[in-house]
Design a protein around this motif. Structure first.
Motif, PDB file in Angstrom:
ATOM      1  N   GLY A  13       0.916  -1.009   0.328  1.00  0.00           N
ATOM      2  CA  GLY A  13      -0.027   0.160   0.283  1.00  0.00           C
ATOM      3  C   GLY A  13       0.752   1.308  -0.088  1.00  0.00           C
ATOM      4  O   GLY A  13       0.614   2.398   0.791  1.00  0.00           O
ATOM      5  N   ASN A  15       1.768   3.292  -2.395  1.00  0.00           N
ATOM      6  CA  ASN A  15       1.593   4.785  -3.106  1.00  0.00           C
ATOM      7  C   ASN A  15       0.944   5.897  -2.877  1.00  0.00           C
ATOM      8  O   ASN A  15       0.201   7.144  -3.309  1.00  0.00           O
ATOM      9  CB  ASN A  15       1.173   4.073  -4.328  1.00  0.00           C
ATOM     10  CG  ASN A  15      -0.579   3.760  -3.842  1.00  0.00           C
ATOM     11  OD1 ASN A  15      -0.898   3.090  -3.107  1.00  0.00           O
ATOM     12  ND2 ASN A  15      -1.947   4.401  -4.692  1.00  0.00           N
ATOM     13  N   CYS A  40       2.508  -1.389  -4.566  1.00  0.00           N
ATOM     14  CA  CYS A  40       0.765  -0.928  -4.472  1.00  0.00           C
ATOM     15  C   CYS A  40       0.522  -1.933  -5.825  1.00  0.00           C
ATOM     16  O   CYS A  40       0.592  -2.792  -6.596  1.00  0.00           O
ATOM     17  CB  CYS A  40       0.638   0.559  -5.326  1.00  0.00           C
ATOM     18  SG  CYS A  40       1.241   0.973  -6.689  1.00  0.00           S
ATOM     19  N   ALA A  97      -1.009  -2.241   3.627  1.00  0.00           N
ATOM     20  CA  ALA A  97      -1.662  -1.972   3.028  1.00  0.00           C
ATOM     21  C   ALA A  97      -3.855  -2.403   3.407  1.00  0.00           C
ATOM     22  O   ALA A  97      -3.372  -3.060   4.428  1.00  0.00           O
ATOM     23  CB  ALA A  97      -1.901  -2.454   1.928  1.00  0.00           C
TER      24      ALA A  97
END
Lengths: 247, 247
Positions: A13, A15, A40, A97
């Motif tokens: 996660g 990004n 990502c 994420a």
């Protein structure tokens, strides 16, 4: 932070939000990792624009496509990271994420419960399985006998919202599916800590606080300094201001 | 047990194990409930034979078809129970149905994690939603102002296996999916206790101990007497020997 020395780290996660902040932190360290893997969903998409900009300036940053709810995607990511590392191991896997839905007890659904659990809990389990060989390799190659983030570790990004005792921010939309997934993630982390200790892999869950990100929204609070600027850490040498939940 | 006076109770997973034991207990009380609803997947199947035998002797026992992973089945069950009750409410909802897989960290899968969570955690959420109107009706019709199992309550059958602190019986196959689902169920119970208190509905999670059932298997221990023979209870007036986990 001063004690943290990692050759390689993977952030999921990566990004946006906390994930992007962590990537920036690692790249800006005085002694940065040889490899920063930023995973990502869509590396070439608009939402990964900042990550692409960073990669153009930092040759040690590698963007990895990853859908954490898809076992095949996870295995492919582990293979790709392994290729970059050559014969070396991975020091740090940061399962960052996650998703949240502000569903109440009344309007929570089977579909949302499943989606949130798959992303927030099952994903970290499968990532732990897929990257365990690389983490073990890093542990075996470390001169230290003690567990640490500099040696080999899994960091699961949890939340006090998943604490049954605290039920942090209950009135902030209840978010039942999110709380259940994070309570389960805390249990998973405990299981990983029991199972992976023998391999020299530290496993911890962290509560980062309510950070100003897309997920945190307008109500979030920037407590103290941002997480990737904090010089001290509660989790051994991990650069994070949040509280350690486990083990 | 002496203090328990319920007009109506629903037990899920009632065709075997702890569920069947609870049904037998309620039917054998000196002052039995007017309605005992025994929910199971296949009321006419071979695995519900004992339940069918009991129903032929006890006119207050009603067998209800229920698949706890299917929202439509849950809604149909609530409608059917509502019809039997006429204008009355339901005093006790016992979310007993559950599954366990002895998967380790190494061989746990997305499919098993999903199936166990859907049965053990999402099912109790959806059942709470569907039966809330009947539970509220029972609470409104009670002369007591205090929360109790005799008034209106949801009992979620949990496990110390879902306690992050205890990780009860870790070496018994690890059972990662089961532990995560029960930790999440404990969180769900906390959410239900916070959300349904205003409606007069008590919500608790119980650890029944490792009982000799199909699920418990050969290694289980019959501690003291069987749960439906215990005269004292830790959960107010609920006839159970196990420890109360929440709230």
């Amino acid at each position: 932070m001063a004690g943290l020395q990692v050759c390689s780290v993977l952030v999921t996660g990566a990004n946006q939000g906390i994930g992007l902040g962590l990537v920036r932190h690692f790249l800006g360290m005085p002694n940065p990792p040889k490899w920063v893997f930023a995973a990502c969903q869509d590396p070439k998409g608009q939402r990964a624009q900042e990550l692409q900009n960073l990669a153009s300036k930092h040759p040690n940053l590698v963007i990895i496509p990853l859908e954490v709810t898809d076992p095949a995607s996870i295995k492919a990511a582990a293979a790709r990271v392994g290729e970059h590392l050559g014969g070396s191991g991975l020091n740090l896997l940061i399962n960052n994420a996650g998703i949240m839905k502000l569903n109440s007890l009344d309007n929570e659904t089977l579909e949302d419960m499943t989606q949130v659990y798959t992303t927030n809990t099952i994903g970290p389990l499968l990532l732990g399985q897929a990257f365990l060989p690389l983490l073990k390799k890093a542990a075996q190659g470390s001169p230290s006998s003690a567990l640490s983030c500099s040696k080999a570790a899994i960091i699961n990004m949890s939340s006090s919202g998943g604490s049954i005792e605290e039920v942090y921010l209950w009135n902030y939309g209840q978010a039942v599916s999110y709380r259940c997934s994070k309570a389960a993630l805390n249990m998973l982390t405990k299981c990983q800590s029991l199972g992976y200790r023998q391999h020299g892999v530290l496993c911890v869950a962290l509560h980062p606080g309510w950070v100003q990100t897309d997920m945190g929204g307008a109500g979030s609070q920037k407590v103290g300094v941002s997480p990737w600027q904090v010089p001290q850490s509660p989790c051994a040498d991990f650069p994070w201001e949040g509280r350690e939940l486990l083990p």
